[in-house]
Design an enzyme around this catalytic site. Structure first.
Site, PDB file in Angstrom:
ATOM      1  N   HIS A  82      -0.333  -0.122  -9.701  1.00 32.60           N
ATOM      2  CA  HIS A  82      -1.275  -0.997  -8.702  1.00 32.60           C
ATOM      3  C   HIS A  82      -1.645  -2.211  -9.751  1.00 32.60           C
ATOM      4  CE1 HIS A  82      -3.501  -0.958  -4.791  1.00 32.60           C
ATOM      5  NE2 HIS A  82      -3.708  -2.373  -5.483  1.00 32.60           N
ATOM      6  N   ARG A 107       0.889  -1.139  -0.030  1.00 31.77           N
ATOM      7  CA  ARG A 107      -0.096   0.052   0.023  1.00 31.77           C
ATOM      8  C   ARG A 107       0.952   1.347   0.054  1.00 31.77           C
ATOM      9  NH1 ARG A 107      -3.499  -2.786  -1.632  1.00 31.77           N
ATOM     10  NH2 ARG A 107      -5.304  -3.402  -0.633  1.00 31.77           N
TER      11      ARG A 107
HETATM   12  P1  NDP Z   1      -1.938 -11.961   4.987  1.00 30.71           P
HETATM   13  O1  NDP Z   1      -2.930 -11.124   5.979  1.00 30.71           O
HETATM   14  O2  NDP Z   1      -2.195 -13.030   4.461  1.00 30.71           O
HETATM   15  O3  NDP Z   1      -0.636 -11.369   5.449  1.00 30.71           O
HETATM   16  C1  NDP Z   1      -0.148 -10.307   6.196  1.00 30.71           C
HETATM   17  C2  NDP Z   1       1.469 -10.761   6.931  1.00 30.71           C
HETATM   18  O4  NDP Z   1       1.596  -9.549   7.296  1.00 30.71           O
HETATM   19  C3  NDP Z   1       1.467 -11.804   7.951  1.00 30.71           C
HETATM   20  O5  NDP Z   1       2.350 -12.434   7.932  1.00 30.71           O
HETATM   21  C4  NDP Z   1       1.227 -10.668   9.242  1.00 30.71           C
HETATM   22  O6  NDP Z   1       1.845 -11.271  10.267  1.00 30.71           O
HETATM   23  C5  NDP Z   1       2.168  -9.538   8.679  1.00 30.71           C
HETATM   24  N1  NDP Z   1       1.918  -8.449   9.519  1.00 30.71           N
HETATM   25  C6  NDP Z   1       0.741  -7.655   9.779  1.00 30.71           C
HETATM   26  N2  NDP Z   1       0.972  -6.678  10.464  1.00 30.71           N
HETATM   27  C7  NDP Z   1       2.522  -6.751  10.901  1.00 30.71           C
HETATM   28  C8  NDP Z   1       3.270  -6.022  11.976  1.00 30.71           C
HETATM   29  N3  NDP Z   1       2.569  -5.190  12.596  1.00 30.71           N
HETATM   30  N4  NDP Z   1       4.382  -6.632  12.074  1.00 30.71           N
HETATM   31  C9  NDP Z   1       5.039  -7.624  11.431  1.00 30.71           C
HETATM   32  N5  NDP Z   1       4.206  -8.362  10.459  1.00 30.71           N
HETATM   33  C10 NDP Z   1       2.864  -7.978  10.512  1.00 30.71           C
HETATM   34  O7  NDP Z   1      -2.095 -10.683   3.745  1.00 30.71           O
HETATM   35  P2  NDP Z   1      -1.881 -10.993   2.145  1.00 30.71           P
HETATM   36  O8  NDP Z   1      -0.232 -11.602   2.120  1.00 30.71           O
HETATM   37  O9  NDP Z   1      -2.765 -11.779   1.548  1.00 30.71           O
HETATM   38  O10 NDP Z   1      -1.630  -9.356   1.551  1.00 30.71           O
HETATM   39  C11 NDP Z   1      -0.827  -8.371   2.050  1.00 30.71           C
HETATM   40  C12 NDP Z   1      -1.276  -7.272   1.434  1.00 30.71           C
HETATM   41  O11 NDP Z   1      -0.722  -7.041   0.104  1.00 30.71           O
HETATM   42  C13 NDP Z   1      -2.610  -6.905   1.459  1.00 30.71           C
HETATM   43  O12 NDP Z   1      -3.267  -6.383   2.526  1.00 30.71           O
HETATM   44  C14 NDP Z   1      -2.672  -5.563   0.681  1.00 30.71           C
HETATM   45  O13 NDP Z   1      -2.398  -4.426   1.045  1.00 30.71           O
HETATM   46  C15 NDP Z   1      -1.411  -5.989  -0.423  1.00 30.71           C
HETATM   47  N6  NDP Z   1      -1.848  -6.296  -1.833  1.00 30.71           N
HETATM   48  C16 NDP Z   1      -1.544  -5.602  -2.784  1.00 30.71           C
HETATM   49  C17 NDP Z   1      -1.983  -6.098  -4.188  1.00 30.71           C
HETATM   50  C18 NDP Z   1      -1.316  -5.192  -5.308  1.00 30.71           C
HETATM   51  O14 NDP Z   1      -1.755  -5.522  -6.476  1.00 30.71           O
HETATM   52  N7  NDP Z   1      -0.415  -4.340  -5.024  1.00 30.71           N
HETATM   53  C19 NDP Z   1      -2.733  -7.262  -4.403  1.00 30.71           C
HETATM   54  C20 NDP Z   1      -2.935  -7.967  -3.106  1.00 30.71           C
HETATM   55  C21 NDP Z   1      -2.710  -7.414  -1.946  1.00 30.71           C
HETATM   56  P3  NDP Z   1       1.262 -12.609  11.066  1.00 30.71           P
HETATM   57  O15 NDP Z   1       1.512 -13.749   9.977  1.00 30.71           O
HETATM   58  O16 NDP Z   1       1.942 -12.787  12.209  1.00 30.71           O
HETATM   59  O17 NDP Z   1      -0.202 -12.469  11.308  1.00 30.71           O
HETATM   60  C1  OXD Z   2      -5.682  -6.032  -3.058  1.00 30.55           C
HETATM   61  C2  OXD Z   2      -5.105  -4.943  -4.097  1.00 30.55           C
HETATM   62  O1  OXD Z   2      -5.549  -5.490  -1.960  1.00 30.55           O
HETATM   63  O2  OXD Z   2      -5.322  -5.206  -5.331  1.00 30.55           O
HETATM   64  O3  OXD Z   2      -6.046  -7.251  -3.534  1.00 30.55           O
HETATM   65  O4  OXD Z   2      -4.220  -4.175  -3.801  1.00 30.55           O
END
Ligand code: NDP
Ligand code: OXD
Length: 311
Positions: free
Chosen positions: A274, A226
């Site tokens: 994006h 993000r």
């Molecule tokens: P998940 O919820 O599966 O994974 C999130 C990870 O982040 C987990 O390992 C979590 O830790 C970790 N995390 C969250 N908060 C913290 C923190 N404060 N400190 C350390 N680690 C933290 O999410 P996804 O992998 O599915 O997606 C991640 C992000 O990618 C989405 O939220 C979105 O914003 C972005 N995205 C962007 C896209 C694009 O096209 N650019 C497309 C899709 C997604 P824990 O394992 O301990 O819970």
């Molecule tokens: C998502 C994205 O969160 O596309 O899926 O950014």
């Protein structure tokens, strides 16, 4: 009475979604914002960045379905109806697409592609020193659905990969770091750092001066999560000092990235609009409808969001 689904996306068209949803679940009435009709009919809301207050205006809303993997676009609504469960999208094809993006960017940075493009524009024939992948350390912020898959694929190519999460994690022999101390350790070893975190109160602004200072000199930054993870001025300063040598950015505080923004023409920044892992109705619609069926049959929901945690 069967409840209707309200579709509202600020970036995607009804024409891509309605036929998929109708074909897979003919009994489900799909209404498209702003054609809500009687708000009391709406049981399900399938949304990307809904207007603040829209969800609260639906008195019989039972389930909120995110059109993306992230849910910051929903949780930021000050009027969010907190009693309604939220489910985020986890689509294996989207996960694979994100890994393609991450692998592509890591490879082009590892293989000096930006430098060779610049050399070509000047007509320069010069070989740059090339490390092996095993000698290149990559740190992924986020050990979730996306981080894990990208980490596994990079490891498969031989890269020296580590991942960071909130809680302690182990998967597929991937090296994991957790918490504040873990972040320090991960940053110190990462020549390439890739952000795949959800946007929460804790992660906002994480790509900051403090973080960059902990990376080895000349490190590169990839942000595919993000825009608000990045402190833009801190990146520009780190690039100006040479401490960070390049950045690849797919997401921005303001999208579309405003014309005239310094990132557009920066020689060491790659901008993509994006697109790292766009939601595709052909693979996402069946997952979304499966969630609705689970809900209606009283089965446990998968990928339910914890609003207190922020993801
Ligand atoms: P998940 O919820 O599966 O994974 C999130 C990870 O982040 C987990 O390992 C979590 O830790 C970790 N995390 C969250 N908060 C913290 C923190 N404060 N400190 C350390 N680690 C933290 O999410 P996804 O992998 O599915 O997606 C991640 C992000 O990618 C989405 O939220 C979105 O914003 C972005 N995205 C962007 C896209 C694009 O096209 N650019 C497309 C899709 C997604 P824990 O394992 O301990 O819970
Ligand atoms: C998502 C994205 O969160 O596309 O899926 O950014």
């Amino acid at each position: 009475m069967a409840m209707a689904l309200l579709f509202r996306s600020s970036v995607d068209s009804e024409a891509r979604w309605k036929p998929q949803l109708n074909q897979l679940m003919p009994g489900l009435e799909v209404r498209v914002w702003p054609g809500v009709g009687d708000p009391a009919d709406i049981g399900y809301a399938l949304v990307w960045r809904p207007e603040p207050g829209l969800l609260a205006s639906l008195p019989n809303l039972k389930l909120i379905l995110s059109l993306g993997a992230g849910v910051d676009h929903i949780l930021c609504d000050p009027h969010l109806p907190h009693h309604v469960p939220i489910v985020r999208l986890v689509d294996p094809y989207m996960t694979a697409a994100m890994s393609e993006y991450v692998v592509l960017q890591v490879l082009r940075l590892h293989r000096h592609d930006l430098d060779y493009r610049a050399q070509q524009s000047e007509g320069i024939w010069r070989e740059l020193e090339q490390k092996n992948a095993t000698e290149r350390s990559v740190g992924i912020l986020g050990f979730g659905a996306l981080g894990q898959d990208a980490g596994r694929k990079l490891k498969g190519l031989g890269f020296d990969v580590a991942l960071w999460s909130r809680s302690e994690k182990r998967a597929d022999g991937l090296l994991g770091y957790a918490g504040g101390a873990g972040l320090e350790a991960l940053l110190r070893r990462s020549e390439i750092v890739v952000c795949l975190l959800p946007l929460t109160a804790e992660t906002e602004g994480i790509l900051s001066r403090r973080t960059f200072a902990r990376l080895p000199r000349g490190a590169v930054v990839v942000n595919a999560a993000r825009g608000r993870h990045l402190v833009e001025q801190d990146l520009l300063a780190a690039l100006a000092s040479g401490h960070v040598s390049a950045a690849v950015l797919d997401v921005f505080r303001d999208e579309p990235l405003p014309s005239g923004h310094p990132f557009w023409r920066h020689p060491h920044i790659v901008v993509t609009p994006h697109i790292a892992a766009a939601t595709n109705p052909s693979t996402a619609a069946p997952i979304i409808l499966d969630t609705i069926r689970r809900f209606e049959e009283g089965r446990p929901l998968l990928n339910r969001v914890d609003p207190a945690r922020g993801y």
